[in-house]
Motif scaffolding. Structure first.
Motif, PDB file in Angstrom:
ATOM      1  N   SER A  99      90.324  56.280  -5.669  1.00 64.79           N
ATOM      2  CA  SER A  99      88.866  56.396  -5.657  1.00 64.79           C
ATOM      3  C   SER A  99      88.210  55.171  -6.293  1.00 64.79           C
ATOM      4  CB  SER A  99      88.454  57.666  -6.402  1.00 64.79           C
ATOM      5  OG  SER A  99      87.048  57.759  -6.505  1.00 64.79           O
ATOM      6  N   LEU A 100      88.723  54.752  -7.438  1.00 64.53           N
ATOM      7  CA  LEU A 100      88.147  53.596  -8.122  1.00 64.53           C
ATOM      8  C   LEU A 100      88.392  52.305  -7.352  1.00 64.53           C
ATOM      9  CD1 LEU A 100      89.016  54.345 -11.849  1.00 64.53           C
ATOM     10  CD2 LEU A 100      86.721  54.136 -10.868  1.00 64.53           C
ATOM     11  N   ALA A 101      89.580  52.182  -6.765  1.00 65.05           N
ATOM     12  CA  ALA A 101      89.916  50.954  -6.041  1.00 65.05           C
ATOM     13  C   ALA A 101      88.981  50.737  -4.860  1.00 65.05           C
ATOM     14  CB  ALA A 101      91.364  51.006  -5.579  1.00 65.05           C
ATOM     15  N   LYS A 102      88.678  51.792  -4.135  1.00 63.26           N
ATOM     16  CA  LYS A 102      87.778  51.670  -2.978  1.00 63.26           C
ATOM     17  C   LYS A 102      86.379  51.240  -3.426  1.00 63.26           C
ATOM     18  CE  LYS A 102      90.331  54.993  -0.139  1.00 63.26           C
ATOM     19  NZ  LYS A 102      90.941  53.936   0.685  1.00 63.26           N
ATOM     20  N   LYS A 103      85.969  51.751  -4.590  1.00 63.83           N
ATOM     21  CA  LYS A 103      84.649  51.394  -5.122  1.00 63.83           C
ATOM     22  C   LYS A 103      84.632  49.946  -5.633  1.00 63.83           C
ATOM     23  CE  LYS A 103      81.925  52.194  -9.287  1.00 63.83           C
ATOM     24  NZ  LYS A 103      81.856  52.916 -10.576  1.00 63.83           N
ATOM     25  N   LEU A 104      85.649  49.576  -6.400  1.00 62.92           N
ATOM     26  CA  LEU A 104      85.663  48.269  -7.055  1.00 62.92           C
ATOM     27  C   LEU A 104      85.969  47.117  -6.104  1.00 62.92           C
ATOM     28  CD1 LEU A 104      87.481  49.113 -10.410  1.00 62.92           C
ATOM     29  CD2 LEU A 104      85.090  48.468 -10.115  1.00 62.92           C
ATOM     30  N   ARG A 105      86.692  47.405  -5.032  1.00 64.88           N
ATOM     31  CA  ARG A 105      87.091  46.335  -4.111  1.00 64.88           C
ATOM     32  C   ARG A 105      85.897  45.530  -3.629  1.00 64.88           C
ATOM     33  NH1 ARG A 105      91.494  43.441  -3.693  1.00 64.88           N
ATOM     34  NH2 ARG A 105      89.830  42.066  -4.347  1.00 64.88           N
ATOM     35  N   LYS A 106      84.750  46.177  -3.500  1.00 64.41           N
ATOM     36  CA  LYS A 106      83.543  45.499  -3.017  1.00 64.41           C
ATOM     37  C   LYS A 106      82.870  44.677  -4.117  1.00 64.41           C
ATOM     38  CE  LYS A 106      82.784  49.509  -0.017  1.00 64.41           C
ATOM     39  NZ  LYS A 106      81.918  50.704   0.203  1.00 64.41           N
ATOM     40  N   GLU A 107      83.242  44.949  -5.367  1.00 59.94           N
ATOM     41  CA  GLU A 107      82.553  44.322  -6.492  1.00 59.94           C
ATOM     42  C   GLU A 107      83.336  43.182  -7.128  1.00 59.94           C
ATOM     43  OE1 GLU A 107      81.375  47.202  -9.416  1.00 59.94           O
ATOM     44  OE2 GLU A 107      80.963  48.736  -7.909  1.00 59.94           O
ATOM     45  N   LYS A 150     108.002  42.838  -6.652  1.00 57.19           N
ATOM     46  CA  LYS A 150     108.382  43.449  -5.379  1.00 57.19           C
ATOM     47  C   LYS A 150     107.128  43.661  -4.546  1.00 57.19           C
ATOM     48  CE  LYS A 150     110.639  47.593  -3.484  1.00 57.19           C
ATOM     49  NZ  LYS A 150     111.309  48.887  -3.832  1.00 57.19           N
ATOM     50  N   MET A 151     107.145  43.169  -3.329  1.00 56.47           N
ATOM     51  CA  MET A 151     105.981  43.291  -2.459  1.00 56.47           C
ATOM     52  C   MET A 151     106.084  44.569  -1.628  1.00 56.47           C
ATOM     53  SD  MET A 151     103.235  41.441  -2.129  1.00 56.47           S
ATOM     54  CE  MET A 151     103.655  39.718  -2.415  1.00 56.47           C
ATOM     55  N   VAL A 152     105.075  45.419  -1.719  1.00 60.26           N
ATOM     56  CA  VAL A 152     105.019  46.657  -0.948  1.00 60.26           C
ATOM     57  C   VAL A 152     103.648  46.745  -0.298  1.00 60.26           C
ATOM     58  CG1 VAL A 152     105.130  49.189  -1.003  1.00 60.26           C
ATOM     59  CG2 VAL A 152     106.640  47.845  -2.495  1.00 60.26           C
ATOM     60  N   ASN A 153     103.608  46.686   1.022  1.00 63.75           N
ATOM     61  CA  ASN A 153     102.352  46.819   1.764  1.00 63.75           C
ATOM     62  C   ASN A 153     101.328  45.771   1.318  1.00 63.75           C
ATOM     63  OD1 ASN A 153     100.688  48.057   3.709  1.00 63.75           O
ATOM     64  ND2 ASN A 153      99.777  49.439   2.193  1.00 63.75           N
ATOM     65  N   GLY A 154     101.818  44.600   0.980  1.00 59.84           N
ATOM     66  CA  GLY A 154     100.918  43.531   0.554  1.00 59.84           C
ATOM     67  C   GLY A 154     100.520  43.587  -0.906  1.00 59.84           C
ATOM     68  N   VAL A 155     100.975  44.607  -1.626  1.00 59.61           N
ATOM     69  CA  VAL A 155     100.665  44.761  -3.049  1.00 59.61           C
ATOM     70  C   VAL A 155     101.890  44.319  -3.850  1.00 59.61           C
ATOM     71  CG1 VAL A 155      99.943  46.361  -4.866  1.00 59.61           C
ATOM     72  CG2 VAL A 155      99.185  46.732  -2.500  1.00 59.61           C
ATOM     73  N   LEU A 156     101.685  43.453  -4.847  1.00 57.07           N
ATOM     74  CA  LEU A 156     102.794  42.992  -5.670  1.00 57.07           C
ATOM     75  C   LEU A 156     103.016  43.966  -6.828  1.00 57.07           C
ATOM     76  CD1 LEU A 156     104.882  40.765  -6.286  1.00 57.07           C
ATOM     77  CD2 LEU A 156     103.141  39.673  -7.717  1.00 57.07           C
ATOM     78  N   ALA A 173     101.057  51.783  -3.738  1.00 58.62           N
ATOM     79  CA  ALA A 173     100.914  50.558  -2.943  1.00 58.62           C
ATOM     80  C   ALA A 173     100.752  50.885  -1.457  1.00 58.62           C
ATOM     81  CB  ALA A 173     102.122  49.653  -3.161  1.00 58.62           C
ATOM     82  N   GLN A 174     101.500  51.873  -0.994  1.00 62.31           N
ATOM     83  CA  GLN A 174     101.377  52.283   0.412  1.00 62.31           C
ATOM     84  C   GLN A 174     100.004  52.875   0.697  1.00 62.31           C
ATOM     85  OE1 GLN A 174     103.312  51.632   2.816  1.00 62.31           O
ATOM     86  NE2 GLN A 174     105.315  51.181   1.930  1.00 62.31           N
ATOM     87  N   GLU A 175      99.487  53.641  -0.269  1.00 65.12           N
ATOM     88  CA  GLU A 175      98.207  54.344  -0.072  1.00 65.12           C
ATOM     89  C   GLU A 175      96.998  53.468  -0.356  1.00 65.12           C
ATOM     90  OE1 GLU A 175      99.844  58.750  -1.538  1.00 65.12           O
ATOM     91  OE2 GLU A 175      98.702  57.475  -2.883  1.00 65.12           O
ATOM     92  N   CYS A 176      97.189  52.427  -1.149  1.00 62.81           N
ATOM     93  CA  CYS A 176      96.031  51.691  -1.663  1.00 62.81           C
ATOM     94  C   CYS A 176      96.212  50.179  -1.523  1.00 62.81           C
ATOM     95  CB  CYS A 176      95.818  52.071  -3.127  1.00 62.81           C
ATOM     96  SG  CYS A 176      94.252  51.507  -3.814  1.00 62.81           S
ATOM     97  N   PRO A 177      96.112  49.663  -0.312  1.00 61.41           N
ATOM     98  CA  PRO A 177      96.241  48.205  -0.112  1.00 61.41           C
ATOM     99  C   PRO A 177      95.077  47.428  -0.720  1.00 61.41           C
ATOM    100  CG  PRO A 177      95.587  49.303   1.927  1.00 61.41           C
ATOM    101  CD  PRO A 177      95.911  50.388   0.955  1.00 61.41           C
ATOM    102  N   GLU A 178      94.047  48.145  -1.191  1.00 64.31           N
ATOM    103  CA  GLU A 178      92.929  47.461  -1.864  1.00 64.31           C
ATOM    104  C   GLU A 178      93.388  46.767  -3.152  1.00 64.31           C
ATOM    105  OE1 GLU A 178      91.159  50.753   0.590  1.00 64.31           O
ATOM    106  OE2 GLU A 178      92.827  50.584  -0.824  1.00 64.31           O
TER     107      GLU A 178
END
Length: 453
Positions: free
Chosen positions: A162-170, A211-217, A189-194
């Motif tokens: 929830s926070l990641a989706k909000k903060l990604r824009k900021e 370790k890189m998972v879905n573009g998230v380190l 990481a799978q659920e939140c590529p933000e």
């Protein structure tokens, strides 16, 4: 313009300070060097910095750990289960009152009333070039424990998402300080590529280059202060994007030794012993300990936990006693030396049939030689599992408090919380349980001895 930003991170130190001075000296010099080149840097801790098996931490109830974090110049930390569920409500509430750093925990709040002034779900850091870095924190979901301690804890991945989706824009860069464990980090990481990076802890995993998972380190630097992580991010201001993120792990044992390391450790120990030097009670005889059979101290301890909980019978491993109880004046330090574990009691409700199965499982001779690491156990050898007020007679009937039990009747067994985590006794996982928090084994033992000696 390409901006290089450095992030140093520690996790699961558990009050192991053998490499603390050299690692912090190294980090400080590195950060000064980067600053001269115009490259910003930050320092994070991912929780379980404290561990009450350590004399200094126990004596200061973690406030000494906060002083060390202040002195080292940490910027942001999150809490682990050792901060969260081994301190009483008021102790955790005021733990970070004097912190010079920010504490981020998105999935924790007080059960009622105001939250601590230091508690926030996230923070936003800024570099001198205006790069905005969002930092979310979350801790492991020990729901029953937090509830007993009057905290509300929520499912961490849900809060982070929830926070990641909000903060990604900021923000330009989005980081997570996770005390959730490697499995949860991979799911997150799978659920939140933000998220750009998940700094990992709790399961003491080691990822030398991340370790890189879905573009998230993902990162992980083991335990006990053996390693320090160094993440380097390059941010392209023209295109407003990360063009490089690299993780390195520093082996603290290979860093140059710092003058005064031995004296530093000795001073911490001396301070702890002095603060815990008051006499609690007196004994008229000594009580021996044994790791592979019953002993005088195990019998005394069984009486203490049965009286404290009112349970029908008791079970624990002999290896919890690191020493016997001497004759004479007994201090808080003496008891901590015998029972250093951050372990709580738990009463489990079982049918007679289930209790008999537990008794038979407890006779597994292989467990006595087990060198257990974790689950709160801070001993050397697991030792024999001891049972009190229940046994199986020559007719193979279960006897509880001198009477043959009804296999369909419900009984209360007091045991250690580590036995309820699923590894040893599967029956405990779904049984009705009551945890006795915030009291550790040593607290219960002290109160019993103060009443009876």
């Amino acid at each position: 313009m390409l901006e290089t930003i450095h992030f140093y991170h520690t996790n699961d130190i558990h009050s192991h300070f053998e490499y603390w001075l050299r690692s912090q000296y190294f980090i400080r010099n590195e950060r000064l060097s980067f600053a001269k080149k115009g490259e910003p840097s930050f320092l994070f801790d991912l929780g379980d910095h404290l561990d009450r098996s350590n004399i200094y931490t126990e004596a200061t109830l973690g406030l000494g750990n906060v002083r060390l974090l202040n002195e080292a110049g940490y910027d942001v930390v999150t809490i682990g289960n050792n901060e969260g569920i081994t301190l009483a409500f008021e102790e955790l509430f005021h733990l970070y009152d004097e912190a010079n750093f920010e504490v981020v925990v998105a999935n924790l709040k007080a059960e009622s009333g105001e939250n601590p002034k230091w508690l926030k779900p996230y923070t936003i850091l800024r570099t001198k070039h205006g790069t905005k870095i969002g930092v979310i924190g979350a801790t492991a979901f020990y729901e029953l424990f937090y509830k007993e301690l009057h905290w509300d804890i929520t499912e961490p991945r849900k809060e982070i998402l929830s926070l990641a989706k909000k903060l990604r824009k900021e923000v330009d860069i989005l980081l997570c300080l996770s005390h959730l464990g490697i499995t949860e980090d991979e799911l997150l990481a799978q659920e939140c590529p933000e998220l750009d990076v998940i700094f990992g802890a709790h399961t003491h995993h080691f990822l030398e280059e991340g370790k890189m998972v879905n573009g998230v380190l993902l990162t992980g630097c083991g335990k006990f202060g053996a390693y320090t992580g160094h993440l380097k991010i390059q941010f392209d201001h023209k295109n407003r994007e990360i063009v490089c993120k690299e993780e390195f792990v520093i082996d603290n044992a290979l860093l140059p030794e710092i003058e005064g390391e031995v004296e530093f450790l000795e001073q911490l120990s001396k301070t702890g012993k002095e603060l815990m030097g008051e006499t609690l009670f007196q004994t008229t005889k000594s009580y021996n300990k044994e790791w592979f059979h019953h002993s005088q101290i195990s019998r005394l301890f069984a009486k203490a936990i049965l009286e404290h909980t009112g349970a029908d019978c008791a079970m624990f491993n002999a290896g919890i006693f690191l020493d016997g109880l001497k004759k004479g004046n007994i201090t808080r330090y003496d008891i901590h030396r015998i029972l250093p574990h951050p372990i709580n009691l738990c009463v489990v409700e079982l049918t007679g049939r289930q209790l008999k199965e537990v008794y038979l499982q407890a006779k597994n001779e292989e467990w006595s030689q087990l060198e257990l690491k974790g689950l709160g156990f801070r001993g050397l050898i697991f030792g024999k599992i001891l049972t009190y007020d229940f046994s199986v007679n020559k007719n193979r009937e279960l006897v509880v408090r001198g009477e043959v039990c009804d296999l369909n009747k419900t009984y209360q067994l007091v045991t250690l919380d580590l036995f309820t985590f699923g590894y040893f006794f599967p029956n405990f996982k779904y049984a009705k349980k009551k945890y006795y928090l915030p009291y550790f084994l040593r607290d219960v033992f002290i109160e019993y001895c103060k009443r009876h000696f």
